[in-house]
Scaffold this motif. Structure first.
Motif, short mmCIF file in Angstrom:
data_model
loop_
_atom_site.label_atom_id
_atom_site.label_comp_id
_atom_site.label_asym_id
_atom_site.label_seq_id
_atom_site.Cartn_x
_atom_site.Cartn_y
_atom_site.Cartn_z
N GLY A 186 64.66 36.41 -13.38
CA GLY A 186 65.40 35.17 -14.30
C GLY A 186 66.70 34.81 -13.22
O GLY A 186 67.18 35.60 -12.64
N GLY A 187 67.08 33.73 -13.41
CA GLY A 187 68.38 33.45 -12.62
C GLY A 187 68.47 31.85 -12.68
O GLY A 187 68.05 31.17 -13.32
N TYR A 188 69.50 31.44 -11.80
CA TYR A 188 70.01 30.12 -11.80
C TYR A 188 70.03 29.73 -10.30
O TYR A 188 69.91 30.30 -9.32
CB TYR A 188 71.58 30.23 -12.13
N ASN A 189 69.54 28.27 -10.07
CA ASN A 189 69.40 27.61 -8.69
C ASN A 189 70.18 26.34 -9.00
O ASN A 189 70.08 25.68 -9.91
CB ASN A 189 67.95 27.66 -8.07
N PHE A 190 70.65 25.80 -7.61
CA PHE A 190 71.43 24.41 -7.45
C PHE A 190 70.33 23.69 -6.91
O PHE A 190 69.79 24.37 -5.77
CB PHE A 190 72.81 24.66 -6.73
N LEU A 191 70.08 22.40 -7.23
CA LEU A 191 69.06 21.68 -6.47
C LEU A 191 69.70 20.31 -5.91
O LEU A 191 70.51 20.16 -6.42
CB LEU A 191 68.23 21.31 -7.61
N VAL A 192 69.22 20.11 -4.76
CA VAL A 192 69.70 18.79 -4.12
C VAL A 192 68.38 18.09 -3.75
O VAL A 192 67.42 18.47 -2.92
CB VAL A 192 70.28 19.21 -2.83
N TYR A 193 68.51 16.92 -4.16
CA TYR A 193 67.26 15.84 -4.22
C TYR A 193 67.28 15.18 -2.95
O TYR A 193 68.62 14.43 -2.86
CB TYR A 193 66.97 15.19 -5.43
N ALA A 194 66.41 14.61 -2.29
CA ALA A 194 66.28 13.86 -1.33
C ALA A 194 66.16 12.24 -1.76
O ALA A 194 66.58 11.47 -0.99
CB ALA A 194 65.13 13.87 -0.47
N LEU A 195 65.66 12.05 -3.08
CA LEU A 195 65.88 10.79 -3.37
C LEU A 195 66.53 10.73 -4.71
O LEU A 195 66.74 11.87 -5.40
CB LEU A 195 64.07 10.30 -3.49
N PRO A 196 66.98 9.56 -5.18
CA PRO A 196 67.77 9.53 -6.17
C PRO A 196 67.02 9.72 -7.81
O PRO A 196 65.57 9.58 -7.63
CB PRO A 196 68.61 8.12 -6.49
N GLU A 197 67.73 10.00 -8.76
CA GLU A 197 67.04 10.19 -10.17
C GLU A 197 66.34 8.92 -10.55
O GLU A 197 66.71 7.72 -9.99
CB GLU A 197 68.35 10.53 -11.18
#
Length: 190
Positions: free
Chosen positions: A93-104
């Motif tokens: 179990g855990g937590y991750n930060f995400l960075v997207y290449a394209l916008p929402e």
């Protein structure tokens, strides 16, 4: 009667396709390296074997390009003795930060991710529900892609590397246990 066109416009707008939150399931393979976990009193080496995983992820996208993900996964592995193998579980179990290449709102969203996790290694004959197992903390990183297949459904593909301390504090254990996740999943975008 004027409310009906307004509602139709609202549900057909790009805002209706934005990804604010996602909840989904995933499954895949778990490939281990650095899998020698120590020695028995007789000097014989113990190790872990590759397996499969099932889990769920909750993602909160609070910005056009960033998100936060909370996850749990059940991994099925095998404890390898010198003469035989026996099934065992690894709960993560855990937590991750995400960075997207394209916008929402984009129909396809590649991403990179990193974060922290725990792994609870449950040897044969033990139960995590009754406090069995050995818990170690680690970090993970990877990437993937999310593809929207309808206004509320998406599929995703992930590749992640987990690094954790070796379980059970056995003599002769050194280095880190590395786990490669290759998975696919199905999510509901809220």
């Amino acid at each position: 009667m004027r409310k009906l066109p307004l509602l139709a416009l609202l549900f057909c707008s790009p805002a209706a396709f934005s990804q604010v939150a996602e909840i989904g399931v995933h499954g895949g393979v778990s490939r281990l390296s650095g899998k020698e976990i120590g020695q028995l009193n007789t000097g014989e080496q113990l190790s872990l074997d590759d397996g499969w995983r099932l889990g769920f992820r909750l993602t909160l996208n609070n910005s056009r390009f960033f998100g936060h993900e909370f996850f749990y996964a059940y991994n099925r592995s095998q404890l390898v003795y010198p003469d035989f193998k026996q099934g065992m579980a690894i709960h993560q179990g855990g937590y991750n930060f995400l960075v997207y290449a394209l916008p929402e709102g984009s129909p396809v969203r590649p991403f990179v991710t990193g974060g922290g996790h725990f792994s609870n290694f449950v040897p044969p004959g033990s139960s995590a529900a009754q406090g069995g197992g050995d818990t170690n903390f680690g970090f993970n990183y990877g990437g993937g892609i999310k593809v929207r297949v309808s206004p509320i459904f998406l599929i995703r593909f992930d590749v992640r590397q987990y690094q954790t301390g070796k379980p059970f504090d056995l003599p002769g254990a050194d280095g880190r246990l590395r786990q490669l996740e290759v998975s696919a999943g199905f999510s509901l975008a809220l």
